[in-house]
Design a protein around this motif. Structure first.
Motif, PDB file in Angstrom:
ATOM      1  N   LYS A   2      65.626  25.459  29.557  1.00  0.00           N
ATOM      2  CA  LYS A   2      66.194  26.803  29.263  1.00  0.00           C
ATOM      3  C   LYS A   2      67.069  27.155  28.122  1.00  0.00           C
ATOM      4  O   LYS A   2      67.940  26.240  27.377  1.00  0.00           O
ATOM      5  N   SER A   3      66.700  28.376  27.421  1.00  0.00           N
ATOM      6  CA  SER A   3      67.407  28.612  26.224  1.00  0.00           C
ATOM      7  C   SER A   3      67.856  30.071  26.035  1.00  0.00           C
ATOM      8  O   SER A   3      67.166  30.820  26.684  1.00  0.00           O
ATOM      9  N   SER A   4      68.979  30.290  25.477  1.00  0.00           N
ATOM     10  CA  SER A   4      69.305  31.585  25.393  1.00  0.00           C
ATOM     11  C   SER A   4      69.322  31.837  23.759  1.00  0.00           C
ATOM     12  O   SER A   4      69.889  30.761  22.945  1.00  0.00           O
ATOM     13  N   ILE A   5      68.968  32.761  23.215  1.00  0.00           N
ATOM     14  CA  ILE A   5      68.859  33.114  21.817  1.00  0.00           C
ATOM     15  C   ILE A   5      69.291  34.685  21.574  1.00  0.00           C
ATOM     16  O   ILE A   5      69.445  35.369  22.505  1.00  0.00           O
ATOM     17  N   LYS A   6      70.034  34.678  20.656  1.00  0.00           N
ATOM     18  CA  LYS A   6      70.716  36.192  20.156  1.00  0.00           C
ATOM     19  C   LYS A   6      69.822  36.690  19.202  1.00  0.00           C
ATOM     20  O   LYS A   6      69.540  36.158  18.304  1.00  0.00           O
ATOM     21  N   ILE A   7      69.568  37.885  19.483  1.00  0.00           N
ATOM     22  CA  ILE A   7      68.592  39.036  18.693  1.00  0.00           C
ATOM     23  C   ILE A   7      69.388  40.172  18.110  1.00  0.00           C
ATOM     24  O   ILE A   7      69.972  40.627  19.116  1.00  0.00           O
ATOM     25  N   ILE A   8      69.135  40.285  16.845  1.00  0.00           N
ATOM     26  CA  ILE A   8      69.792  41.414  16.172  1.00  0.00           C
ATOM     27  C   ILE A   8      68.696  42.502  16.104  1.00  0.00           C
ATOM     28  O   ILE A   8      67.511  42.310  15.741  1.00  0.00           O
ATOM     29  N   GLY A   9      69.174  43.598  16.330  1.00  0.00           N
ATOM     30  CA  GLY A   9      68.310  44.782  16.347  1.00  0.00           C
ATOM     31  C   GLY A   9      67.867  45.205  17.560  1.00  0.00           C
ATOM     32  O   GLY A   9      67.011  46.231  17.559  1.00  0.00           O
ATOM     33  N   MET A  10      68.197  44.898  18.509  1.00  0.00           N
ATOM     34  CA  MET A  10      67.561  45.198  19.981  1.00  0.00           C
ATOM     35  C   MET A  10      68.248  46.087  20.223  1.00  0.00           C
ATOM     36  O   MET A  10      69.654  45.877  20.779  1.00  0.00           O
ATOM     37  N   LYS A  11      68.140  47.501  20.424  1.00  0.00           N
ATOM     38  CA  LYS A  11      69.010  48.587  20.968  1.00  0.00           C
ATOM     39  C   LYS A  11      68.364  49.492  21.985  1.00  0.00           C
ATOM     40  O   LYS A  11      69.129  50.027  22.921  1.00  0.00           O
ATOM     41  N   THR A  12      67.062  49.783  21.890  1.00  0.00           N
ATOM     42  CA  THR A  12      66.338  50.576  22.960  1.00  0.00           C
ATOM     43  C   THR A  12      65.338  49.891  24.196  1.00  0.00           C
ATOM     44  O   THR A  12      65.223  48.755  23.892  1.00  0.00           O
ATOM     45  N   SER A  13      65.093  50.557  25.097  1.00  0.00           N
ATOM     46  CA  SER A  13      64.380  50.132  26.029  1.00  0.00           C
ATOM     47  C   SER A  13      62.956  49.808  25.602  1.00  0.00           C
ATOM     48  O   SER A  13      62.426  48.902  26.085  1.00  0.00           O
ATOM     49  N   GLU A  14      62.459  50.297  24.567  1.00  0.00           N
ATOM     50  CA  GLU A  14      61.246  50.158  23.794  1.00  0.00           C
ATOM     51  C   GLU A  14      61.424  48.815  23.147  1.00  0.00           C
ATOM     52  O   GLU A  14      60.571  48.034  23.380  1.00  0.00           O
ATOM     53  N   ASP A  15      62.599  48.546  22.293  1.00  0.00           N
ATOM     54  CA  ASP A  15      62.619  46.945  21.838  1.00  0.00           C
ATOM     55  C   ASP A  15      62.582  45.876  22.958  1.00  0.00           C
ATOM     56  O   ASP A  15      61.914  45.079  22.585  1.00  0.00           O
ATOM     57  N   ILE A  16      63.269  46.317  24.158  1.00  0.00           N
ATOM     58  CA  ILE A  16      63.384  45.001  25.082  1.00  0.00           C
ATOM     59  C   ILE A  16      61.903  45.075  25.792  1.00  0.00           C
ATOM     60  O   ILE A  16      61.460  43.763  25.997  1.00  0.00           O
ATOM     61  N   LYS A  17      61.240  45.996  25.723  1.00  0.00           N
ATOM     62  CA  LYS A  17      59.803  45.962  26.340  1.00  0.00           C
ATOM     63  C   LYS A  17      58.832  44.950  25.319  1.00  0.00           C
ATOM     64  O   LYS A  17      58.209  44.080  25.609  1.00  0.00           O
ATOM     65  N   LYS A  18      59.131  45.395  24.028  1.00  0.00           N
ATOM     66  CA  LYS A  18      58.161  44.513  22.963  1.00  0.00           C
ATOM     67  C   LYS A  18      58.793  43.027  22.734  1.00  0.00           C
ATOM     68  O   LYS A  18      57.776  42.142  22.863  1.00  0.00           O
ATOM     69  N   ILE A  19      60.057  42.782  22.913  1.00  0.00           N
ATOM     70  CA  ILE A  19      60.350  41.420  23.002  1.00  0.00           C
ATOM     71  C   ILE A  19      59.970  40.837  24.246  1.00  0.00           C
ATOM     72  O   ILE A  19      59.537  39.456  24.053  1.00  0.00           O
TER      73      ILE A  19
END
Length: 67
Positions: A2-19
């Motif tokens: 299990k890992s947690s990573i921090k992502i810069i630039g994730m703002k919209t629901s579209e960003d979440i879907k892509k990631i």
């Protein structure tokens, strides 16, 4: 693993879907949970099939910065 990573630039629901799609495309990923407010992605994966560096690369290829 299990890992947690921090992502810069994730703002919209579209960003979440892509990631989420990018993370899920890696062999061995079992689960992926995204917290938009914190800008974090928690990933459960089998490190026999996929390494964290490969998962991070798949996110960075979309143009996001992982710290």
């Amino acid at each position: 693993m299990k890992s947690s990573i921090k992502i810069i630039g994730m703002k919209t629901s579209e960003d979440i879907k892509k990631i989420k799609n990018a993370v899920a495309s890696n062999t061995g990923v079992v689960a992926c949970e995204i917290n938009k407010e914190k800008g974090e992605v928690s990933i459960i994966y089998d490190d026999y099939f996929s390494k964290l560096d490969k998962i991070i690369d798949s996110i960075e290829l979309l143009g996001y910065t992982v710290v």
